[in-house]
Write an enzyme that holds these catalytic residues in place. Structure first.
Site, PDB file in Angstrom:
ATOM      1  NE  ARG A   1      41.700 -83.781  25.440  1.00 18.30           N
ATOM      2  CZ  ARG A   1      40.955 -82.733  25.104  1.00 18.30           C
ATOM      3  NH1 ARG A   1      41.524 -81.620  24.731  1.00 18.30           N
ATOM      4  NH2 ARG A   1      39.649 -82.817  25.149  1.00 18.30           N
TER       5      ARG A   1
ATOM      6  CE  LYS B   1      53.874 -97.538  40.124  1.00 15.08           C
ATOM      7  NZ  LYS B   1      53.757 -98.482  41.255  1.00 15.08           N
TER       8      LYS B   1
ATOM      9  CD  GLU C   1      60.334 -96.254  50.110  1.00 15.12           C
ATOM     10  OE1 GLU C   1      60.725 -97.249  49.475  1.00 15.12           O
ATOM     11  OE2 GLU C   1      59.126 -96.033  50.367  1.00 15.12           O
TER      12      GLU C   1
ATOM     13  CE  LYS D   1      60.575 -95.503  41.318  1.00 12.75           C
ATOM     14  NZ  LYS D   1      59.631 -94.834  42.188  1.00 12.75           N
TER      15      LYS D   1
ATOM     16  CD  GLU E   1      54.029-102.163  40.323  1.00 10.94           C
ATOM     17  OE1 GLU E   1      54.132-100.935  40.427  1.00 10.94           O
ATOM     18  OE2 GLU E   1      53.695-102.915  41.244  1.00 10.94           O
TER      19      GLU E   1
ATOM     20  NE  ARG F   1      57.462 -98.310  38.782  1.00 13.27           N
ATOM     21  CZ  ARG F   1      57.327 -97.099  38.262  1.00 13.27           C
ATOM     22  NH1 ARG F   1      57.189 -96.934  36.973  1.00 13.27           N
ATOM     23  NH2 ARG F   1      57.305 -96.038  39.039  1.00 13.27           N
TER      24      ARG F   1
ATOM     25  CG  ASN G   1      55.401-102.508  45.234  1.00 13.41           C
ATOM     26  OD1 ASN G   1      55.391-101.320  45.543  1.00 13.41           O
ATOM     27  ND2 ASN G   1      54.905-102.949  44.093  1.00 13.41           N
TER      28      ASN G   1
ATOM     29  CG  HIS H   1      56.190-100.931  49.765  1.00 13.70           C
ATOM     30  ND1 HIS H   1      57.530-101.089  50.046  1.00 13.70           N
ATOM     31  CD2 HIS H   1      56.023 -99.604  49.498  1.00 13.70           C
ATOM     32  CE1 HIS H   1      58.137 -99.919  49.938  1.00 13.70           C
ATOM     33  NE2 HIS H   1      57.252 -98.998  49.612  1.00 13.70           N
TER      34      HIS H   1
ATOM     35  CG  HIS I   1      51.039-100.276  51.012  1.00 13.46           C
ATOM     36  ND1 HIS I   1      51.231-100.757  49.732  1.00 13.46           N
ATOM     37  CD2 HIS I   1      51.713 -99.095  51.062  1.00 13.46           C
ATOM     38  CE1 HIS I   1      51.987 -99.907  49.052  1.00 13.46           C
ATOM     39  NE2 HIS I   1      52.300 -98.899  49.835  1.00 13.46           N
TER      40      HIS I   1
ATOM     41  CG  HIS J   1      55.390 -95.013  52.748  1.00 15.52           C
ATOM     42  ND1 HIS J   1      54.515 -96.043  52.461  1.00 15.52           N
ATOM     43  CD2 HIS J   1      56.453 -95.175  51.916  1.00 15.52           C
ATOM     44  CE1 HIS J   1      55.038 -96.781  51.494  1.00 15.52           C
ATOM     45  NE2 HIS J   1      56.217 -96.273  51.141  1.00 15.52           N
TER      46      HIS J   1
HETATM   47  N1  LIG Z   1      55.032 -91.740  42.838  1.00 17.42           N
HETATM   48  C1  LIG Z   1      55.722 -92.676  43.427  1.00 17.42           C
HETATM   49  O1  LIG Z   1      56.356 -93.527  42.783  1.00 17.42           O
HETATM   50  C2  LIG Z   1      55.751 -92.705  44.916  1.00 17.42           C
HETATM   51  C3  LIG Z   1      56.677 -93.511  45.580  1.00 17.42           C
HETATM   52  C4  LIG Z   1      56.730 -93.444  46.977  1.00 17.42           C
HETATM   53  C5  LIG Z   1      55.865 -92.611  47.661  1.00 17.42           C
HETATM   54  N2  LIG Z   1      54.959 -91.838  46.969  1.00 17.42           N
HETATM   55  C6  LIG Z   1      54.068 -90.915  47.670  1.00 17.42           C
HETATM   56  O2  LIG Z   1      54.876 -89.933  48.321  1.00 17.42           O
HETATM   57  C7  LIG Z   1      54.145 -89.415  49.432  1.00 17.42           C
HETATM   58  C8  LIG Z   1      55.069 -89.300  50.609  1.00 17.42           C
HETATM   59  O3  LIG Z   1      56.125 -88.426  50.275  1.00 17.42           O
HETATM   60  P1  LIG Z   1      56.994 -87.714  51.404  1.00 17.42           P
HETATM   61  O4  LIG Z   1      57.441 -88.722  52.381  1.00 17.42           O
HETATM   62  O5  LIG Z   1      57.990 -86.905  50.697  1.00 17.42           O
HETATM   63  O6  LIG Z   1      55.898 -86.853  52.177  1.00 17.42           O
HETATM   64  P2  LIG Z   1      55.438 -85.317  52.101  1.00 17.42           P
HETATM   65  O7  LIG Z   1      55.448 -84.808  50.724  1.00 17.42           O
HETATM   66  O8  LIG Z   1      54.170 -85.248  52.869  1.00 17.42           O
HETATM   67  O9  LIG Z   1      56.588 -84.582  52.928  1.00 17.42           O
HETATM   68  C9  LIG Z   1      56.739 -84.864  54.295  1.00 17.42           C
HETATM   69  C10 LIG Z   1      56.659 -83.600  55.139  1.00 17.42           C
HETATM   70  O10 LIG Z   1      57.884 -82.861  54.992  1.00 17.42           O
HETATM   71  C11 LIG Z   1      57.610 -81.525  54.579  1.00 17.42           C
HETATM   72  N3  LIG Z   1      58.766 -81.140  53.778  1.00 17.42           N
HETATM   73  C12 LIG Z   1      59.047 -81.499  52.505  1.00 17.42           C
HETATM   74  N4  LIG Z   1      60.260 -81.070  52.161  1.00 17.42           N
HETATM   75  C13 LIG Z   1      60.767 -80.421  53.232  1.00 17.42           C
HETATM   76  C14 LIG Z   1      61.998 -79.776  53.483  1.00 17.42           C
HETATM   77  N5  LIG Z   1      62.990 -79.763  52.589  1.00 17.42           N
HETATM   78  N6  LIG Z   1      62.176 -79.185  54.692  1.00 17.42           N
HETATM   79  C15 LIG Z   1      61.200 -79.244  55.633  1.00 17.42           C
HETATM   80  N7  LIG Z   1      60.033 -79.861  55.462  1.00 17.42           N
HETATM   81  C16 LIG Z   1      59.821 -80.451  54.270  1.00 17.42           C
HETATM   82  C17 LIG Z   1      56.287 -81.597  53.872  1.00 17.42           C
HETATM   83  O11 LIG Z   1      55.637 -80.358  53.877  1.00 17.42           O
HETATM   84  C18 LIG Z   1      55.555 -82.637  54.723  1.00 17.42           C
HETATM   85  O12 LIG Z   1      55.039 -82.031  55.885  1.00 17.42           O
HETATM   86  C19 LIG Z   1      52.977 -90.352  49.662  1.00 17.42           C
HETATM   87  O13 LIG Z   1      51.796 -89.719  49.242  1.00 17.42           O
HETATM   88  C20 LIG Z   1      53.268 -91.548  48.776  1.00 17.42           C
HETATM   89  O14 LIG Z   1      52.118 -92.165  48.276  1.00 17.42           O
HETATM   90  C21 LIG Z   1      54.898 -91.872  45.626  1.00 17.42           C
HETATM   91 ZN   LIG Z   2      57.551 -96.870  49.591  1.00 14.02          ZN
END
Ligand SMILES: NC(=O)c1ccc[n+]([C@@H]2O[C@H](COP(=O)([O-])OP(=O)(O)OC[C@H]3O[C@@H](n4cnc5c(N)ncnc54)[C@H](O)[C@@H]3O)[C@@H](O)[C@H]2O)c1
Ligand SMILES: [Zn+2]
Length: 366
Positions: A121, A143, A185, A227, A237, A241, A245, A248, A252, A265
């Protein structure tokens, strides 16, 4: 080290940005009055490079720290991985006072955050983001969640971390394509909130592309500040917030139509933001000169600004924008810019305009 505060009453926390922070994870956690045991959740790319340093730092500070390594990539944000994570936490005998350390990109942060929100929990958690996207976006704001086969991010929670540590050194190993995707971003924050940041990006882009630590520190901190400011005003949101987007809805849709294979992305939302800028010119009178500055900055960052689509693909994109989570009451509402640095949310956009923005052709847009 720069510190940005996220002010959310008794759930407030600090985002610390700088170099050499992995070695300090233990001491930083020790200041939070957490339990003595924790689990580091990471992935197969990040754990081999940084897992040991984090584990050692935590051990030195007196914590018992286990390491859980997930597969890398979006597929890991699944119910199956979630269950495997719970099983490992149970095997490590984590208890109510234990905490979770998310070490990785947005995938790890989202999944580990959801694990933290739900296991026993709720356990406290600390974000140690290692991608540019995670440092400026996903690790901040609370999030957390995962994907279902029916769609991305359909299961989740708002659950704030206790601390975010952005170690800029970790970005050195990030593949260039992932780094550029994070810049999409970064540029977004300039467009939605801060014309000064946008000008700085226009000026300092070459330094940013070289990952110059001083420039990165200032830019990452400013993005986190923006942010944090938005999240403080609208954590769940219900209004403001939504400006995060920008670009986006179309982004998306592009991701969904290409089955998440073609674009990262950040690449999809670069195209989405340029299309949103064009819509903004039509609907809110954003100047052509500013539309061009926006497009040019994405191009200089090495990001795509236009998707080559045939007619059936365009139709699919239009249909997919209607399925976006941000649609309510059947009407597509857009975040649009009046000028660089000033956006408004909740603008309905006629389908015909949207179609032309997606398939931009200078001669037909007038
Ligand atoms: N929670 C939120 O508010 C929010 C906002 C934006 C995106 N997201 C989510 O974030 C995700 C995308 O995140 P991302 O772009 O970081 O992708 P990711 O976590 O998949 O990382 C991208 C790639 O880089 C690798 N990697 C990470 N750090 C590294 C480093 N320092 N050196 C070498 N390789 C490295 C990872 O293993 C992966 O292969 C999506 O699932 C998206 O939905 C969430
Ligand atoms: Zn984004």
């Amino acid at each position: 080290m720069r510190i940005v505060k996220v002010s959310l009453g008794n759930r407030s926390y600090a985002i610390k940005i700088g170099t050499g922070l992995l070695a300090r994870v233990g001491n930083e956690c020790a200041r939070l009055a957490l339990g003595r045991s924790c689990a580091i959740i990471s992935d197969r790319n990040v754990a081999p490079q940084y897992g040991k340093a984090v584990q050692e730092a935590l051990t030195k500070a007196g914590f018992a720290a286990g390491l859980i390594t997930l597969p890398a990539g979006e597929m890991a944000k699944s119910l199956k991985t979630l269950e495997a994570c719970y099983d490992q936490l149970a095997a490590q005998r984590l208890e109510r006072k234990s905490f979770i350390v998310a070490l990785g990109g947005g995938v790890v942060g989202d999944l580990a955050g959801f694990v933290a929100a739900t296991y026993l929990r709720g356990l406290p958690f600390v974000q140690v983001p290692t991608t540019l996207l995670a440092q400026v976006d996903s690790s901040v704001g609370g999030k957390v969640g995962l994907n279902l086969s029916a769609g991305k991010n359909l299961v989740g929670a708002f659950y704030q971390p206790r601390l975010v540590l952005c170690d800029l050194d970790t970005l050195a190993s990030l593949p260039m394509r992932e780094y550029r995707a994070g810049l999409a971003e970064v540029i977004k924050y300039g467009i939605i909130y801060d014309a000064g940041l946008f000008r700085r990006l226009e000026r300092d882009l070459p330094k940013l592309l070289r990952r110059d630590p001083l420039t990165l520190a200032a830019v990452v901190a400013r993005c986190c500040e923006i942010k944090a400011d938005v999240v403080r005003q609208d954590e769940t949101e219900s209004g403001l917030r939504a400006i995060l987007n920008f670009g986006h809805t179309i982004g998306h849709a592009l991701e969904a139509v290409s089955h998440y294979g073609k674009y990262l992305h950040g690449e999809a939302i670069a195209i989405g933001q340029v299309a949103a800028a064009r819509l903004s010119a039509k609907v809110l009178g954003l100047s052509e000169c500013e539309v061009e500055r926006i497009e040019r900055l994405f191009q200089r960052a090495g990001l795509p600004t236009q998707a080559k689509l045939n007619a059936p693909q365009r139709q699919k994109i239009l249909a997919a924008t209607r399925l976006d989570k941000k649609v309510s009451g059947g009407e597509i509402k857009f975040v649009l810019a009046r000028s660089i640095g000033a956006v408004e949310f909740g603008h309905p956009v006629p389908a015909a305009l949207l179609s032309r923005a997606i398939n931009h052709q200078p001669s037909t847009i007038h």
